[in-house]
Design a protein around this motif. Structure first.
Motif, PDB file in Angstrom:
ATOM      1  N   LEU A 421       0.930  -1.122   0.067  1.00  0.00           N
ATOM      2  CA  LEU A 421       0.248  -0.054  -0.099  1.00  0.00           C
ATOM      3  C   LEU A 421       0.703   1.213  -0.021  1.00  0.00           C
ATOM      4  CD1 LEU A 421      -2.685   1.591   0.351  1.00  0.00           C
ATOM      5  CD2 LEU A 421      -2.730   1.201   2.870  1.00  0.00           C
ATOM      6  N   VAL A 422       1.885   1.331   0.987  1.00  0.00           N
ATOM      7  CA  VAL A 422       2.414   2.613   1.108  1.00  0.00           C
ATOM      8  C   VAL A 422       3.316   2.702  -0.437  1.00  0.00           C
ATOM      9  CG1 VAL A 422       4.749   3.540   2.004  1.00  0.00           C
ATOM     10  CG2 VAL A 422       2.711   2.344   3.590  1.00  0.00           C
ATOM     11  N   LYS A 423       4.150   1.780  -0.967  1.00  0.00           N
ATOM     12  CA  LYS A 423       4.512   2.066  -2.268  1.00  0.00           C
ATOM     13  C   LYS A 423       3.541   2.547  -3.380  1.00  0.00           C
ATOM     14  CE  LYS A 423       7.892  -0.136  -5.692  1.00  0.00           C
ATOM     15  NZ  LYS A 423       6.944   0.743  -6.731  1.00  0.00           N
ATOM     16  N   SER A 424       2.456   2.128  -3.384  1.00  0.00           N
ATOM     17  CA  SER A 424       1.416   2.283  -4.259  1.00  0.00           C
ATOM     18  C   SER A 424       0.988   3.975  -4.166  1.00  0.00           C
ATOM     19  CB  SER A 424       0.057   1.506  -4.375  1.00  0.00           C
ATOM     20  OG  SER A 424       0.503   0.182  -4.626  1.00  0.00           O
ATOM     21  N   VAL A 425       0.519   4.143  -3.105  1.00  0.00           N
ATOM     22  CA  VAL A 425       0.392   5.575  -2.741  1.00  0.00           C
ATOM     23  C   VAL A 425       1.547   6.618  -2.923  1.00  0.00           C
ATOM     24  CG1 VAL A 425      -0.416   7.185  -0.967  1.00  0.00           C
ATOM     25  CG2 VAL A 425      -1.324   5.012  -0.950  1.00  0.00           C
ATOM     26  N   SER A 426       2.729   6.181  -2.539  1.00  0.00           N
ATOM     27  CA  SER A 426       3.992   6.829  -2.791  1.00  0.00           C
ATOM     28  C   SER A 426       4.171   7.322  -4.183  1.00  0.00           C
ATOM     29  CB  SER A 426       5.257   6.506  -2.200  1.00  0.00           C
ATOM     30  OG  SER A 426       4.870   6.230  -0.529  1.00  0.00           O
ATOM     31  N   ALA A 428       2.125   7.213  -6.428  1.00  0.00           N
ATOM     32  CA  ALA A 428       1.012   8.310  -6.916  1.00  0.00           C
ATOM     33  C   ALA A 428       1.285   9.861  -6.752  1.00  0.00           C
ATOM     34  CB  ALA A 428      -0.323   7.776  -6.647  1.00  0.00           C
ATOM     35  N   LEU A 429       1.711   9.727  -5.516  1.00  0.00           N
ATOM     36  CA  LEU A 429       2.164  11.039  -5.010  1.00  0.00           C
ATOM     37  C   LEU A 429       3.258  11.826  -5.696  1.00  0.00           C
ATOM     38  CD1 LEU A 429       1.544  10.849  -0.909  1.00  0.00           C
ATOM     39  CD2 LEU A 429      -0.224  11.410  -2.919  1.00  0.00           C
ATOM     40  N   ARG A 430       4.418  10.796  -6.079  1.00  0.00           N
ATOM     41  CA  ARG A 430       5.435  11.536  -6.689  1.00  0.00           C
ATOM     42  C   ARG A 430       4.777  11.880  -8.281  1.00  0.00           C
ATOM     43  NH1 ARG A 430       8.651   7.348  -4.179  1.00  0.00           N
ATOM     44  NH2 ARG A 430       8.024   5.696  -6.009  1.00  0.00           N
ATOM     45  N   GLN A 431       3.983  11.075  -8.788  1.00  0.00           N
ATOM     46  CA  GLN A 431       3.756  11.791 -10.011  1.00  0.00           C
ATOM     47  C   GLN A 431       3.016  12.992 -10.111  1.00  0.00           C
ATOM     48  OE1 GLN A 431       1.259   8.920 -12.545  1.00  0.00           O
ATOM     49  NE2 GLN A 431       1.631   7.267 -10.933  1.00  0.00           N
ATOM     50  N   LEU A 432       2.726  13.525  -8.838  1.00  0.00           N
ATOM     51  CA  LEU A 432       2.122  14.972  -8.889  1.00  0.00           C
ATOM     52  C   LEU A 432       2.954  15.841  -8.093  1.00  0.00           C
ATOM     53  CD1 LEU A 432      -1.359  13.951  -7.415  1.00  0.00           C
ATOM     54  CD2 LEU A 432      -0.921  14.568  -9.783  1.00  0.00           C
ATOM     55  N   GLY A 433       4.462  15.375  -8.022  1.00  0.00           N
ATOM     56  CA  GLY A 433       5.395  16.149  -7.540  1.00  0.00           C
ATOM     57  C   GLY A 433       5.858  16.341  -6.004  1.00  0.00           C
ATOM     58  N   HIS A 434       5.281  15.137  -5.514  1.00  0.00           N
ATOM     59  CA  HIS A 434       5.446  15.140  -3.982  1.00  0.00           C
ATOM     60  C   HIS A 434       6.831  14.651  -3.777  1.00  0.00           C
ATOM     61  CE1 HIS A 434       5.360  13.436   0.178  1.00  0.00           C
ATOM     62  NE2 HIS A 434       4.602  14.451   0.368  1.00  0.00           N
ATOM     63  N   THR A 435       7.618  15.172  -2.689  1.00  0.00           N
ATOM     64  CA  THR A 435       8.901  14.791  -2.480  1.00  0.00           C
ATOM     65  C   THR A 435       9.017  14.346  -0.982  1.00  0.00           C
ATOM     66  OG1 THR A 435       9.654  17.001  -1.932  1.00  0.00           O
ATOM     67  CG2 THR A 435      10.110  16.530  -4.185  1.00  0.00           C
ATOM     68  N   HIS A 436      10.286  13.687  -0.551  1.00  0.00           N
ATOM     69  CA  HIS A 436      10.484  13.180   0.890  1.00  0.00           C
ATOM     70  C   HIS A 436      10.487  14.412   1.628  1.00  0.00           C
ATOM     71  CE1 HIS A 436      11.365  10.626   4.106  1.00  0.00           C
ATOM     72  NE2 HIS A 436      12.471  10.978   4.198  1.00  0.00           N
ATOM     73  N   HIS A 437      11.210  15.416   1.528  1.00  0.00           N
ATOM     74  CA  HIS A 437      11.379  16.567   2.037  1.00  0.00           C
ATOM     75  C   HIS A 437      10.400  17.967   1.773  1.00  0.00           C
ATOM     76  CE1 HIS A 437      14.694  14.612   4.323  1.00  0.00           C
ATOM     77  NE2 HIS A 437      15.314  14.413   2.912  1.00  0.00           N
ATOM     78  N   ALA A 438       9.886  18.350   2.763  1.00  0.00           N
ATOM     79  CA  ALA A 438       8.939  19.568   2.625  1.00  0.00           C
ATOM     80  C   ALA A 438       9.836  20.615   2.062  1.00  0.00           C
ATOM     81  CB  ALA A 438       8.476  19.907   3.884  1.00  0.00           C
ATOM     82  N   PRO A 439       9.008  21.396   1.099  1.00  0.00           N
ATOM     83  CA  PRO A 439       9.570  22.901   0.516  1.00  0.00           C
ATOM     84  C   PRO A 439       9.785  23.695   1.888  1.00  0.00           C
ATOM     85  CG  PRO A 439       7.745  22.105  -0.648  1.00  0.00           C
ATOM     86  CD  PRO A 439       7.812  21.082   0.607  1.00  0.00           C
ATOM     87  N   GLN A 440      10.855  24.422   1.527  1.00  0.00           N
ATOM     88  CA  GLN A 440      11.158  25.559   2.725  1.00  0.00           C
ATOM     89  C   GLN A 440      10.130  26.690   2.526  1.00  0.00           C
ATOM     90  OE1 GLN A 440      13.599  25.543   5.064  1.00  0.00           O
ATOM     91  NE2 GLN A 440      13.612  23.158   4.491  1.00  0.00           N
ATOM     92  N   GLY A 441       9.824  27.126   3.649  1.00  0.00           N
ATOM     93  CA  GLY A 441       8.813  28.379   3.568  1.00  0.00           C
ATOM     94  C   GLY A 441       7.478  27.915   3.419  1.00  0.00           C
ATOM     95  N   PRO A 442       6.547  29.239   3.540  1.00  0.00           N
ATOM     96  CA  PRO A 442       5.431  29.012   3.115  1.00  0.00           C
ATOM     97  C   PRO A 442       5.089  29.066   1.670  1.00  0.00           C
ATOM     98  CG  PRO A 442       5.710  31.443   3.963  1.00  0.00           C
ATOM     99  CD  PRO A 442       6.922  30.650   4.279  1.00  0.00           C
ATOM    100  N   GLY A 443       3.708  29.298   1.313  1.00  0.00           N
ATOM    101  CA  GLY A 443       3.365  29.346  -0.187  1.00  0.00           C
ATOM    102  C   GLY A 443       2.565  28.384  -0.779  1.00  0.00           C
ATOM    103  N   GLU A 444       2.115  28.457  -1.937  1.00  0.00           N
ATOM    104  CA  GLU A 444       1.295  27.351  -2.551  1.00  0.00           C
ATOM    105  C   GLU A 444       2.116  26.099  -2.800  1.00  0.00           C
ATOM    106  OE1 GLU A 444      -1.778  25.691  -4.607  1.00  0.00           O
ATOM    107  OE2 GLU A 444      -1.755  27.714  -3.616  1.00  0.00           O
ATOM    108  N   GLN A 445       3.339  25.923  -3.295  1.00  0.00           N
ATOM    109  CA  GLN A 445       4.246  25.071  -3.182  1.00  0.00           C
ATOM    110  C   GLN A 445       4.276  24.205  -1.943  1.00  0.00           C
ATOM    111  OE1 GLN A 445       8.179  25.217  -4.302  1.00  0.00           O
ATOM    112  NE2 GLN A 445       8.437  23.127  -4.731  1.00  0.00           N
ATOM    113  N   ARG A 446       4.311  24.649  -0.793  1.00  0.00           N
ATOM    114  CA  ARG A 446       4.283  24.077   0.439  1.00  0.00           C
ATOM    115  C   ARG A 446       2.992  23.469   0.901  1.00  0.00           C
ATOM    116  NH1 ARG A 446       7.296  23.604   5.261  1.00  0.00           N
ATOM    117  NH2 ARG A 446       6.296  22.532   6.598  1.00  0.00           N
ATOM    118  N   THR A 447       1.923  24.285   0.662  1.00  0.00           N
ATOM    119  CA  THR A 447       0.500  23.940   0.723  1.00  0.00           C
ATOM    120  C   THR A 447       0.152  22.468   0.079  1.00  0.00           C
ATOM    121  OG1 THR A 447      -0.338  26.273   1.052  1.00  0.00           O
ATOM    122  CG2 THR A 447      -1.768  24.520   0.544  1.00  0.00           C
TER     123      THR A 447
END
Length: 592
Positions: A421-426, A428-447
């Protein structure tokens, strides 16, 4: 130990279920039959007790699962009950709101009795109220129409006829432009139009279902044969209409467990009557169990909560199980500020300091009495670079990026991908640009990152063996029940919306006369409801609670006074200077 039951499903060891409870919770769980009242204080493991009690009843053979009904007040709470019961080996239990259970029965029996489908449900009263007013040549503004709709809801929720309502309404504020007689006439016209259009409103669902059971013996027999064992959560919020329906469901049976806390009654204005809870123990043969071990809040918060409710009817005396990690850090502090803008800026900077110190934003809430207070806070948080989420924001599962993620997961189900399950979800999320580490600072990318990361967290927290199809089905159920995962942002909510939730750190703003208690709370009963609302807010905090108030609405003369309730919180209150604002000043409000 888990054995295979007669259906082949895994059945938990009953004693193992009880071993997970403290002595008070266990006493409640073992009381499986008859009239049982569980007085459950804030943070005492109410939901844990309810679910283990039902699961124990099923595992021990006392409860046939299909004959159990668990009732609560929100679809989210019902969904949580079902999920917890399934994890305890009791899937398939009917856990519903009063209205959803009544509506299912109404749709089932109406065609049998009337020979036609049940009437349609009215999505909003406003349109029909406006039409009724127009026919009566009443000129009502938008606000008056909304208030008139609220009066209709109040009368029907309280199960009042027009004569009784007219007597009670003499002590209620009427919508602008209407007196009591005109309000009654408007309601009568509204009901006529609704009946002509073959429609039912929200309250009719309860009233019509109760009427069918009481007037049709065959309906009553079938309903009571199907459901025999009832559990009612948040019983302090039951209205007369709901109580009458519960009594119709029960008939002569007495197997009902009610769970609630009179100190958390905050919906009296909507017809809730905690008298049903307070007097339940007077029933013949009723047993009463008290849950008073608070597992949520540290000692300082619990002491303040107890001080606030001392001497109040039905109040429980909580005992804190947890102790503060750092005894030098006060659990509860009060600050005052020059004006509303100063308070908002001070709270925003204090929240930013908490986040900088390592507290995740999702672990912080800022609670207000009314929605109007939120606007200045949102501006201050934006200036401080602190991400916030509010009750008015787009719901989690309606966010475009979340919808895209769920669509990808559904596609993976259709493709029959057999991966963890975790691999399947990961993936899918990577296809949408999700990364392991959060972007720095506030803003739309962080949201966007926070929204996607919440899905990943749900997958990681899923029970072992959960398949992707089951996970996608759970997401659909969560969306329908508005059971949203925590997102990495500070929550800004009203005190009413915060009920049932908890956070490690809670800020409560506007604790002043005119806001808490609210200015229109003029009777003793209304002020006591405001006290209970503050109690609910106090008991949302796990580790730190910060109360504040502003001495004026704007930088001009006009002093406010601190809430009368602050003086009652006792020696647990510690006051420190405000953080980071130039005009804010602290005043000592500690007692003892």
């Amino acid at each position: 130990m888990i054995d295979a039951g007669p259906t082949g499903l895994a059945v938990p060891d009953p004693e193992a279920l009880l071993d997970a409870l403290d002595e008070q919770q266990r006493a409640a769980a073992e009381a499986l039959t008859g009239s049982v009242c569980v007085l459950a204080g804030a943070g005492t493991g109410k939901t844990r007790t309810i679910t283990h009690r039902i699961a124990y009843g099923v595992a021990s053979g006392v409860y046939p699962p299909k004959r159990v009904m668990a009732l609560t007040f929100t679809t989210r709470a019902a969904a949580e009950l079902r999920a917890r019961l399934a994890s305890l080996g009791a899937p398939g239990i009917a856990a519903r709101t009063f209205h959803s259970a009544a509506l299912a029965q109404l749709n089932h029996f109406w065609p049998q009795l009337m020979g036609s489908p049940a009437p349609s449900l009215l999505d909003s009263k406003a349109r029909l109220v406006a039409r009724a007013a127009e026919g009566l040549r009443m000129r009502l503004g938008t606000a008056a129409l909304k208030d008139a709709a609220a009066e209709i809801e109040y009368r029907k929720t309280a199960a009042m006829g027009y004569e009784r309502y007219a007597a009670v309404a003499l002590d209620r504020p009427m919508p602008e432009g209407l007196d009591v007689d005109a309000m009654v006439t408007l309601q009568e016209r509204y009901e006529t139009i609704k009946d002509e259009q073959r429609m039912l409103d929200f309250e009719d669902v309860l009233l019509a279902t109760t009427g069918m059971i009481e007037s049709e013996p065959e309906v009553a027999n079938e309903v009571r044969e199907q459901y025999r064992f009832f559990t009612v959560d948040e019983y302090q919020d039951v209205s007369p209409a709901q109580q009458h329906l519960l009594e119709a469901w029960l008939g002569d049976h007495t197997d009902v467990c009610v769970v609630g806390d009179a100190s958390q009654t905050i919906y009296s204005f909507a017809g809730a009557q905690n008298e049903y809870l307070l007097r339940f123990g007077e029933r013949p043969g009723a047993s009463v169990v008290r849950l008073e071990h608070n597992y949520r809040s540290v000692d300082g918060v619990v002491k303040a909560a107890n001080a606030l409710m001392t001497g109040r009817r039905g109040a429980l005396t909580l005992t804190a199980v947890r102790r503060a990690a750092d005894p030098r850090e006060p659990a509860l502090a009060v600050r005052d500020y020059a004006d509303d803008a100063d308070e908002a800026a001070g709270v925003a900077q204090a929240v930013a300091a908490q986040i900088a110190g390592g507290t995740p934003p999702a672990d912080i809430a800022v609670l207000v009495r009314i929605n109007a207070q939120a606007a200045v806070l949102e501006q201050a948080f934006a200036a401080a670079g602190v991400p916030v989420t509010t009750g008015r924001a787009t719901r989690y599962f309606e966010q475009p990026i979340v919808r895209k993620a769920v669509e990808l997961l559904r596609a993976a189900v259709l493709a029959r991908l057999e991966e963890p399950l975790v691999k399947s979800v990961s993936d899918a999320l990577r296809q949408l640009g999700h990364t392991h580490h959060a972007p720095q600072g506030p803003g739309e990318q962080r949201t966007r990152w926070e929204l996607l990361d919440a899905l990943g967290t749900l997958a990681e927290q899923a029970p072992a063996g959960t398949t992707l199809p089951a996970f996608v089905a759970e997401l659909a159920e969560r969306a329908a029940a508005q059971h949203e995962p925590p997102v990495g942002a500070v929550s800004v909510l009203t005190l009413h919306a915060a009920k049932g939730l908890e956070w490690p750190v809670v800020f409560m703003v506007g604790v002043s006369e005119g806001l808490l208690p609210i200015s229109y709370a003029t009777t003793q009963a209304e002020v006591e409801e405001e006290r209970r609302l503050l109690y609910v807010g106090v008991t949302r905090a796990k580790d730190r609670l910060r109360l504040s108030w502003a001495r004026s609405a704007a930088p001009r003369p006009g002093e406010r006074r601190p809430s009368r309730f602050l003086a009652e919180l006792g020696p647990s209150v510690q006051v420190r200077p405000p953080v980071g604002t130039s005009t804010a000043r602290a005043r000592v409000a500690a007692r003892g």
